[in-house]
Design a protein around this motif. Structure first.
Motif, PDB file in Angstrom:
ATOM      1  N   PHE A  53       0.473   3.885  -3.066  1.00  0.00           N
ATOM      2  CA  PHE A  53       0.088   5.281  -2.860  1.00  0.00           C
ATOM      3  C   PHE A  53       1.196   6.234  -3.292  1.00  0.00           C
ATOM      4  CE2 PHE A  53      -3.113   3.589   0.266  1.00  0.00           C
ATOM      5  CZ  PHE A  53      -4.200   3.895  -0.535  1.00  0.00           C
ATOM      6  N   ASN A  54       2.447   5.862  -3.081  1.00  0.00           N
ATOM      7  CA  ASN A  54       3.551   6.693  -3.568  1.00  0.00           C
ATOM      8  C   ASN A  54       3.527   6.779  -5.092  1.00  0.00           C
ATOM      9  OD1 ASN A  54       4.674   7.467  -1.133  1.00  0.00           O
ATOM     10  ND2 ASN A  54       6.053   5.717  -1.044  1.00  0.00           N
ATOM     11  N   GLY A  81       0.710   9.027  -6.123  1.00  0.00           N
ATOM     12  CA  GLY A  81       1.086  10.410  -5.871  1.00  0.00           C
ATOM     13  C   GLY A  81       1.987  10.954  -6.958  1.00  0.00           C
ATOM     14  N   TRP A 123       0.822  -1.207   0.000  1.00  0.00           N
ATOM     15  CA  TRP A 123       0.000   0.000   0.000  1.00  0.00           C
ATOM     16  C   TRP A 123       0.858   1.259   0.000  1.00  0.00           C
ATOM     17  CZ3 TRP A 123      -4.575  -0.595  -1.717  1.00  0.00           C
ATOM     18  CH2 TRP A 123      -5.227  -1.811  -1.533  1.00  0.00           C
TER      19      TRP A 123
END
Length: 71
Positions: free
Chosen positions: A59-60, A63, A55
């Motif tokens: 998410f990185n 982003g 996760w």
């Protein structure tokens, strides 16, 4: 409405067709390193989904994608 159902049916049949191609191809290749079966792939994905590292990396990555879009 009938047009929508027909489109949904076509999509479902297409997905099923390619899934079956994957199953048959993985069975014929018989080498999980070259072409893992759908079952093995789903098991590995499930195990990854349970880790915090997955996760964090996901998410990185999202982003960075959004940052790249907005720059």
């Amino acid at each position: 409405m009938n047009k929508t159902l027909n489109k949904a049916f076509q999509v479902a049949v297409s997905i099923l067709f390619w899934f079956l191609v994957w199953v048959v191809a993985s069975y014929r290749v018989n080498n999980a390193f070259l072409l893992p079966s759908p079952v093995n792939t789903l098991r590995a994905t499930w195990e990854l989904l349970k880790t915090s590292d997955f996760w964090l990396i996901a998410f990185n990555t999202l982003g960075r994608i959004f940052l790249g879009i907005f720059i």
